[in-house]
Motif scaffolding. Structure first.
Motif, PDB file in Angstrom:
ATOM      1  N   GLN A  39       0.985  -1.393  -0.023  1.00  0.00           N
ATOM      2  CA  GLN A  39      -0.180  -0.130  -0.006  1.00  0.00           C
ATOM      3  C   GLN A  39       0.794   1.062  -0.076  1.00  0.00           C
ATOM      4  O   GLN A  39       0.495   2.465  -0.353  1.00  0.00           O
ATOM      5  N   PHE A 113      -5.990  -3.378  -1.367  1.00  0.00           N
ATOM      6  CA  PHE A 113      -5.169  -3.942  -2.549  1.00  0.00           C
ATOM      7  C   PHE A 113      -5.684  -5.237  -2.972  1.00  0.00           C
ATOM      8  O   PHE A 113      -5.854  -5.713  -4.084  1.00  0.00           O
ATOM      9  N   GLY A 307      -5.964  -2.691  -7.763  1.00  0.00           N
ATOM     10  CA  GLY A 307      -5.608  -2.671  -6.391  1.00  0.00           C
ATOM     11  C   GLY A 307      -4.644  -1.687  -5.766  1.00  0.00           C
ATOM     12  O   GLY A 307      -5.168  -1.319  -4.484  1.00  0.00           O
ATOM     13  N   ILE A 308      -3.746  -1.046  -6.453  1.00  0.00           N
ATOM     14  CA  ILE A 308      -2.942   0.069  -6.138  1.00  0.00           C
ATOM     15  C   ILE A 308      -3.981   1.510  -5.931  1.00  0.00           C
ATOM     16  O   ILE A 308      -3.817   2.139  -4.912  1.00  0.00           O
ATOM     17  N   SER A 311      -6.197   1.121  -2.992  1.00  0.00           N
ATOM     18  CA  SER A 311      -5.278   1.541  -1.769  1.00  0.00           C
ATOM     19  C   SER A 311      -5.159   2.770  -1.412  1.00  0.00           C
ATOM     20  O   SER A 311      -5.323   3.210  -0.206  1.00  0.00           O
TER      21      SER A 311
END
Length: 481
Positions: A39, A113, A307-308, A311
């Motif tokens: 993250q 994430f 996912g990034i 986060s």
């Protein structure tokens, strides 16, 4: 209409939340260490991902950009809880609650994430666009159809009905001070009819959104959410600058309260530790299985990219929570808000309104009311989007979708008229089941998450834009890759 402060104040740590809170904490710790704090390591890539241009051959009205997906998930994360919930946590749990919110966001980004990456890996086609979420990866990756169906049903009940009714009720409550003043001025119908008027206006607005193409929700969120967040955070920053001499004292108060172990063990359920952890977990929603429904819809070349991005959404949420916390703690209203016995006089919205008045005069009160309206509207949008994705998982029937949309609009109108303790308790129970199911699922799929992240990192290290191939990694049932 009951006082909102009493309503929220009574909901500190219901027993149904304890298992869920424990699971969310474990999940955040597990993925933070398993993925080497992804993250934070991957944050430098966020803005490049958000500004990526879609391939001309892939462009479609059904497609949702990574930025739009971020705004939809942020719309649901950022709601009235970022105002009323944070103020309540600080008054009931102490200033240290803010520290524990930061701690939960620190670890929660890893859970976000994991679940959003899985949602991308196991997404399905939706016309020319995509759909997905926990129900999809529970079925495709774990092969447990009945659990996937149960999750989808519970999410629809929680977000489209429980939470959206609560958002509508709270938005109406924000106008209570106005229509009571009108009633006191001699307009006798105002006190009883204003909830009807506000509910009708809100219902018409959401009907326009709910019955439009789903990409419109992303476009509306992409406009409202960043403007709302920027203005709110800016005003908080200005308030801090106006009172910069209090910065050392406020920080000292936060950390002293956060580690006041005598208070923590003396009144555990209402301590800064527990209240702050709960508020942080429930606000950023990391690991709860909601945001992946938006993440799956984004068009991207690699699942880890979304996912990034998700986060980063946790970071946005905690920043807005911090803005509210500082607005309260830097104001004279906070220190004047306790009676002779140390009990808070004002909680939730009234305290934030008083704090804003201390900085900006009467306009501060109006700004808080306006913020509540925008926060509630964006939450209604995000919550509906999540529920819609899960209706599509359960059935492709256009008739069922039509009935769902009508009911979703109706509950927004009904919510403006009712007291919602029963609805909140119901949503609290269903949310616990939903989150626990999602957490167990993503923990079981930890190997796949790590494999996808390593594939992204390897390609990045080679200096190329990562492209995902499920076959190359030996991942089955990833139909869109």
């Amino acid at each position: 209409m009951p006082n909102l402060a009493d309503f929220i104040g009574s909901q500190i740590v219901p027993k149904t939340d304890l298992v869920m809170i424990f699971c969310l904490i474990v999940c955040g710790f597990y993925y933070s260490f398993k993925l080497s704090f992804v993250q934070f390591r991957m944050l430098p890539f966020v803005f490049k991902i958000l500004t990526e241009r879609q391939d001309k051959n892939q462009k479609s009205k059904d497609h949702i950009s990574p930025f739009a997906a971020l705004m939809i998930s942020t719309a649901s994360r950022v709601g009235i809880g970022n105002i009323a919930g944070i103020a309540t946590a600080i008054t009931l749990g102490g200033a240290g609650s803010l520290f524990w919110m930061w701690a939960m966001a620190f670890f929660g980004g890893a859970s976000a994430f994991a679940e959003s990456t899985l949602a991308q890996v196991y997404k399905s086609k939706d016309g020319q666009g995509f759909k997905g979420g926990p129900a999809y990866y529970i079925q495709k990756a774990l092969g447990i159809k009945w659990l996937a169906n149960s999750f989808a049903i519970i999410l629809v009940l929680t977000y489209a009905f429980g939470f959206n009714a609560l958002q509508s009720y709270t938005m109406t409550s924000a106008f209570e001070v106005y229509y009571k003043n009108i009633a006191e001025a001699g307009v006798s119908f105002a006190d009883s009819n204003f909830p009807l008027i506000i509910g009708a206006i809100l219902a018409l607005f959401v009907a326009w959104l709910f019955f439009s193409h789903h990409s419109l929700i992303g476009k509306v969120s992409s406009i409202i959410v960043p403007i709302m967040a920027f203005v709110y955070i800016t005003l908080a920053f200005v308030a801090i600058v106006m009172n910069y001499e209090f910065i050392p004292n406020v920080l000292k108060l936060i950390f002293k309260s956060a580690f006041d172990f005598e208070a923590i063990f003396g009144g555990f359920a209402g301590s800064a530790l527990v209240v702050g952890i709960k508020r942080g977990l429930f606000s950023n929603e990391a690991g709860m299985g909601s945001a992946p429904n938006a993440a799956a819809a984004a068009v991207t070349s690699h699942p880890a990219k979304q996912g990034i991005v998700q986060s980063f959404a946790v970071l946005i949420d905690v920043t807005i929570c911090t803005a509210t916390g500082f607005l309260v703690l830097f104001s004279t209203a906070y220190f004047q808000n306790f009676d002779a016995n140390g009990q808070p006089i004002l909680k939730a919205l009234p305290l934030v309104q008083e704090a804003m008045k201390s900085y900006y005069g009467g306009i501060g009160l109006h700004f808080v009311s306006f913020s509540v309206v925008l926060f509630a509207i964006t939450s209604l949008i995000g919550n509906y989007y999540y529920a819609q994705a899960n209706i599509k998982f359960l059935t492709n029937s256009k008739q069922v979708m039509m009935i769902f949309r009508i009911c979703a609009v109706a509950i927004v109108f009904i919510g403006a008229q009712l007291t919602l303790e029963l609805a909140w308790n119901f949503a609290d129970l269903t949310m616990a089941f939903m989150a626990t199911t999602n957490i167990i699922s993503i923990l079981l799929l930890g190997g796949i998450v790590k494999k996808v992240m390593q594939d992204f990192s390897t390609q990045k290290a080679m200096g190329i834009d990562p492209k995902f191939s499920a076959t190359k990694l030996g991942i089955k049932n990833a139909e869109c890759w």
